[in-house]
Design a protein around this motif. Structure first.
Motif, PDB file in Angstrom:
ATOM      1  N   LYS A 910      32.352  14.749  21.131  1.00 15.18           N
ATOM      2  CA  LYS A 910      33.111  13.550  20.749  1.00 15.18           C
ATOM      3  C   LYS A 910      33.894  13.006  21.926  1.00 15.18           C
ATOM      4  O   LYS A 910      34.013  11.788  22.106  1.00 15.18           O
ATOM      5  CB  LYS A 910      34.050  13.883  19.590  1.00 15.18           C
ATOM      6  N   GLU A 913      31.594  11.183  24.061  1.00 11.92           N
ATOM      7  CA  GLU A 913      31.255   9.883  23.446  1.00 11.92           C
ATOM      8  C   GLU A 913      32.374   8.868  23.656  1.00 11.92           C
ATOM      9  O   GLU A 913      32.111   7.692  23.938  1.00 11.92           O
ATOM     10  CB  GLU A 913      30.992  10.051  21.944  1.00 11.92           C
ATOM     11  N   ARG A 914      33.620   9.373  23.526  1.00 10.40           N
ATOM     12  CA  ARG A 914      34.760   8.445  23.725  1.00 10.40           C
ATOM     13  C   ARG A 914      34.787   7.935  25.158  1.00 10.40           C
ATOM     14  O   ARG A 914      34.981   6.773  25.428  1.00 10.40           O
ATOM     15  CB  ARG A 914      36.072   9.162  23.386  1.00 10.40           C
ATOM     16  N   GLU A 915      34.549   8.924  26.076  1.00 15.17           N
ATOM     17  CA  GLU A 915      34.550   8.548  27.494  1.00 15.17           C
ATOM     18  C   GLU A 915      33.447   7.501  27.777  1.00 15.17           C
ATOM     19  O   GLU A 915      33.661   6.502  28.446  1.00 15.17           O
ATOM     20  CB  GLU A 915      34.285   9.798  28.337  1.00 15.17           C
TER      21      GLU A 915
END
Lengths: 988, 88
Positions: A910, A913-915
């Motif tokens: 996650k 994914e945020r990065e």
């Protein structure tokens, strides 16, 4: 008469107006020569010697013993004065007068070489010099030369009275309009001058005409060729002619076939007589091109008219067609060897020059006929004919000079002849360009260069008229004019042209009246018909269905009639035909009736026709007449039989009614079908009258005009025919794919319901959705101006229903699937890139969502769990069981899980994914490090694959589809040093 | 043959006008005329002619769809009912 026939006859009619063959209109250069300014005239006189100027001045009554400049000035000032010109003309000797007549006849400008050739051939060199000196000394004619800008007057040396200061073919003898108009010759004088150009009678032993197919063969071949085009659909090539297959077949049916193997010929233009036949058919429009279909069609009306003409008219018409045709006789001269040269450099005449030359020759023959120089049966000497043509107009076929041409023509494209690097076909400007002749032996050249014998020798413009124009004349007389039956050409034992004469048909065709022979034959036939009419009949019909046409070429109209219902088996003095069912059906299809066929046979047969022949033809005809289809006809319908009875009893009923078809129907003529009353009345009758008062005018319903707005869509499936807009054809069209619901006869209005059952019926009828939609778009109201670009007036719901009912769409198949979703699109690509998982995949619902078959789900889940990618149920984070479908049916749990519920791998993922999502806001794909920063150049060979995968994941997060990713990877592989070649996946 | 099975047009076998109604001139129609009633029935049952009938105006005459004439002639000829074509 066919319009084209009038045009073709005009071609020959205009020849009658030629009273002076070779007479040319005034040269275009006269406009500038008529008003030369004083300074230019001085420049003209500067080109002459003092002696010449003194003679000129003396002729004008001036003092000749003065300075040259004074003489030039005075001569220029009084150049156009009329009285001295008149005096000079009166002083001319007879030879000089004849010489000036030829200048005037050539339009005021003539090549000096041509002029001298003409006069010298009659009076010799000395008298010619004397005549030339008289004309120049009397200021009646001058020397000039041509340049690209017009006429010039500068020469290398000073000109004398009898010799020009320049050399070459571009030296001209010119005069101006004032003196040309002052010069008059009497009719006797003119006739005397022209009499010298008459050809001589052939003096030797009686010549034998060369064997050539004549007019009879031509007619027979025109019949067979026209029949071929009538019975066969012949497609046109891009060049505008028939293809090889067709001309080979036509050749097979000719009475005189093309020599050699026709299969080696690529195009019809390369053929001789067959191409000539084709040009005649084209020019007479017996066969013409049907434009949209690009096929040739025979013109029946023109054929009938042509084959019904007397022979002399047929020959005259075909001669007119030949005059206009693009048949090129020049290219068929056997003694010439042609070279590929450009149009501007070549002397080979083009179509327009050929047409001009044909008109000249045919006009000359007609002129000699009218003069009485050509008498029936008398042979003319061929060589004298060539000489006469050369005297009358040396430029009739090829320009020997450019006196009649536009300024500059031929001068720009000339270049010097180089004997070391010769250009084939070009030998200098004194020569014909583009060909050599095998009749001339090449002379040895100064540089020891000699052309091989088989190529022949170059031909000089000034010397070889007989080898070029003379050979062309022999070709024209020996081929087209002999094929047309107008002329006979005799050759000597070496094959050289010797003598020519006009045939009886030639005299008749040129005179446009029947020949004596034709008149005698007609009288003989009339006598025979009076005594025993059956002997003049030309048919012999035999009980075995064979038909003999006797003397077919004298009975061409009958031959053409028999041609329509019988097949020809041979053609000669007797034409043999056979009647079969196929041939009779062919005739019936073309519009003949059985009774017509029997009548033709009975009227022309010498004995009564056998009963079995008549009976069989009638049987075939009856069978054919079982069904009769009347196209584009008109029908009258009355409310009741009594009304039609009343109409039929009217006195002028036959003007409007063809015949009655039933109690209330009658077939009517086009006259009744066209409303004859005013448009106001037409508007009045457009609405059907109420039941109570009958209409004064009939109601017109056009079956080929569908009106927009005549049908409206009341709801998704209900079609309504607007009141007064219906007609039986519209109802028929709607009734094919919809069921009738309501029907108002008095308003001609109805409603139709679209339904599955009606759709099924339409499918059986062979209707498709496209056909129905096209029809509805034609009859539904046109879109409003705001929606004028809307292509389809059918609402989407109706369109979908129609597509379903008319079989446009097939049935919908149901399948149970499970959707699996991942955070990164690359994960699914990798999973389903493996062969073992491919059978489980049904499709994609997006880059991150794959649809998996329920039957394969358990196996897939277990295998993915083994690979460390367990499938989590959206409702609970446990490995899915085979009963997943039930779980999927549950509503997914809302809200976020607590951090403690997430695994460490999940947290890492996650975070990644945020990065990546953060990077996506400002993606900088180009600056992404694919190679280690510190690496040397050799490291390019080993790219960091993990970085590439990251890049791909990043791109996947932007919504790039797997297929697009695949394509991008393929692009990257294009760079050898960038990405190693990946193992390729099989395309699905 | 019951043509209503193939088309629901109200004028397929009925008059287009009514008692006391107007005369109607049907323009540009294509008309098939048979030698006998039996020939027409035979052609209707043996060929796709039945789908192309716009109106039946007498026991031996029908109006046919002008848009289908080329195919119709081809099919009729193939089945042995080659019609004579008369163009006005």
């Amino acid at each position: 008469m066919q319009r084209i026939f009038e045009v073709l006859f005009d071609q020959l009619d205009t020849l009658k107006t030629i009273d002076n063959p070779g007479l040319r209109p005034a040269s275009s250069h006269l406009a500038e020569l008529n008003k030369l300014p004083s300074y230019l005239l001085r420049h003209v006189f500067e080109g002459y010697s003092v002696n010449a100027l003194q003679v000129m001045a003396q002729g004008r009554g001036m003092d000749p013993h003065r300075k040259r400049a004074s003489l030039e000035q005075d001569l220029a000032n009084h150049f156009y004065d009329v009285p001295p010109l008149k005096q000079a003309l009166e002083r001319l000797s007879p030879i000089a007068r004849e010489g000036f007549y030829h200048i005037k006849r050539a339009g005021g400008l003539i090549s000096l070489g041509n002029w001298r050739m003409q006069i010298e051939s009659r009076y010799g060199k000395e008298d010619t010099d004397q005549a030339q000196a008289e004309l120049v000394g009397g200021l009646l004619a001058f020397y000039g030369n041509r340049n690209p800008y017009g006429m010039g007057f500068s020469f290398q040396h000073k000109s004398e009275l009898a010799s020009c200061g320049g050399v070459g073919p571009q030296i001209y003898f010119w005069s101006h309009s004032k003196v040309l108009n002052l010069f008059k010759v009497s009719q006797e004088e003119e006739a005397k001058y022209l009499a010298r150009d008459l050809p001589q009678t052939f003096k030797g032993a009686e010549p034998v005409p060369a064997l050539a197919p004549g007019f009879d063969s031509l007619l027979a071949d025109l019949v067979s060729t026209t029949r071929y085009f009538e019975q066969t659909q012949v497609k046109a090539l891009v060049s505008g002619g028939p293809g090889k297959r067709d001309f080979t077949k036509i050749n097979g049916g000719l009475s005189v076939k093309e020599p050699g193997d026709i299969k080696t010929v690529k195009k019809i233009e390369d053929l001789g007589r067959l191409y000539f036949l084709w040009t005649l058919l084209k020019e007479t429009q017996l066969v013409s091109l049907k434009v949209p279909e690009e096929v040739f069609q025979a013109n029946h009306a023109a054929s009938e008219e042509f084959f019904n003409m007397p022979r002399y008219r047929q020959a005259r018409l075909l001669a007119g067609a030949w005059l206009r045709s693009d048949f090129n006789e020049f290219k068929r001269i056997p003694s010439l060897k042609f070279y590929r040269t450009s149009y501007y450099e070549s002397s080979i005449p083009d179509t327009s020059k050929n047409i001009q030359a044909r008109r000249f020759v045919l006009g000359l023959l007609d002129y000699y006929r009218r003069q009485g120089s050509l008498r029936p049966g008398e042979w003319l000497d061929f060589s004298s004919m060539v000489r006469a043509i050369q005297d009358l107009d040396a430029n009739f076929l090829i320009n020997h000079d450019f006196s009649g041409g536009d300024p500059g023509t031929g001068a720009y494209y000339r270049y010097d002849y180089d004997p070391l690097y010769p250009i084939p076909g070009f030998y200098g400007e004194d020569y014909y360009a583009g060909f050599t002749s095998t009749l001339k032996t090449p002379a040895p050249a100064k540089v020891n260069y000699r052309l091989p014998g088989e190529i022949g020798a170059p031909l000089k413009l000034a010397e070889d008229f007989a080898l070029v124009e003379g050979e062309w004349l022999a070709q024209v007389l020996g081929e087209p004019l002999s094929w047309l039956g107008l002329v006979e050409l005799a050759r000597d034992e070496k094959g050289r042209p010797q003598a020519l004469r006009l045939t009886d048909l030639g005299f008749a065709a040129l005179a446009d009246q029947p020949s004596e022979r034709e008149l005698q034959q007609a009288a003989h036939l009339d006598q025979l018909a009076a005594h025993s009419p059956e002997t003049t009949r030309a048919l012999l019909v035999q009980p075995n269905f064979d038909v003999l046409v006797l003397a077919p070429l004298e009975n061409l109209p009958l031959l053409r009639q028999v041609d329509r219902f019988a097949s020809q088996t041979s053609m000669g003095d007797v034409a043999l035909y056979h009647i079969s069912k196929d041939s009779v059906l062919r005739g019936l299809r073309s519009g003949l009736r059985g009774s017509d066929i029997v009548q033709t046979l009975r009227e022309n047969n010498r004995v009564p026709v056998a009963s079995n022949v008549v009976q069989t033809i009638e049987d075939w005809s009856t069978e054919f007449d079982r069904l009769i289809l009347h196209e584009n006809t008109h029908l009258l319908e009355t409310p009741d039989a009594a009304t039609l009875d009343r109409l039929m009893s009217q006195p002028d009923v036959h003007r409007f009614v063809v015949r009655r078809l039933g109690s209330t129907f009658a077939l009517v003529t086009g006259e009744l079908a066209q409303p004859a009353f005013s448009s106001k009345a037409a508007k009045l009758q457009a609405k059907p009258p109420a039941r109570s008062n009958a209409a004064p005018f009939p109601l017109y319903q056009d079956y080929q005009a569908l009106r927009p707005g005549s049908v409206s869509l009341e709801n998704t499936t209900l079609l309504k025919v607007q009141p007064d807009a219906g007609n039986p054809y519209l109802f028929y069209q709607l009734g094919q794919f919809a069921d009738l619901e309501t029907w108002d006869k008095t308003r001609l209005s109805a409603t139709f319901r679209l339904s599955a059952a009606a759709g099924q019926r339409a499918q059986q009828n062979g209707l498709t959705y496209q056909g129905v939609a096209e029809f509805l778009n034609e009859v539904l109201p046109r879109p409003t101006s705001r929606n004028r670009y809307q292509a389809d007036q059918i609402p989407p719901e109706t369109a979908l229903a129609l597509k379903g009912w008319l079989g446009f769409y097939g049935p919908v198949q149901v399948e149970k699937v499970l959707a699996i979703r991942v955070g990164q699109a690359g994960q699914l690509v990798e999973i389903f890139g493996l062969e073992e998982f491919k059978p489980a995949l049904l499709g994609w619902a997006g880059p991150n969502i794959a649809l998996v078959k329920e039957s394969h789900f358990e196996e897939l889940a277990a295998r993915l769990a083994e690979l460390g990618m367990p499938i989590l149920d959206a409702a609970s984070p446990v490995i899915a069981t085979p009963e997943i479908p039930a779980g999927i049916a549950e509503k997914p749990k809302k809200g976020r899980r607590t951090v403690s519920e997430e695994t460490s791998a999940e947290r890492e993922r996650k975070a990644r994914e945020r990065e990546e999502a953060g990077r996506l806001e400002r993606p900088d794909l180009l600056s992404r490090q694919v190679y280690p920063v510190s690496g040397s150049r050799s490291l390019r060979k080993e790219p960091e694959l993990s970085a590439i995968m990251d890049l791909l994941d990043l791109m996947a997060g932007t919504g790039v589809e797997p297929a697009e990713l695949e394509r991008m990877l393929d692009d990257l592989e294009g760079d050898d040093g960038f990405l190693p070649v990946r193992p390729r996946r099989k395309k699905e | 043959m019951d043509l209503k099975k193939f088309n629901s047009s109200p004028t397929l076998e009925e008059a287009a006008t009514w008692e006391g109604g107007p005369l109607i001139v049907h323009q540009n129609v294509t008309l098939l005329e048979c030698a006998s009633e039996a020939v027409l029935e035979e052609a209707l049952s043996a060929t796709p002619l039945k789908y192309a009938v716009v109106r039946r105006i007498s026991p031996t005459v029908v109006l046919v769809d002008h848009g289908q004439v080329p195919e119709l002639v081809k099919t009729l000829s193939k089945k042995g009912y080659e019609p004579r074509i008369v163009r006005s």
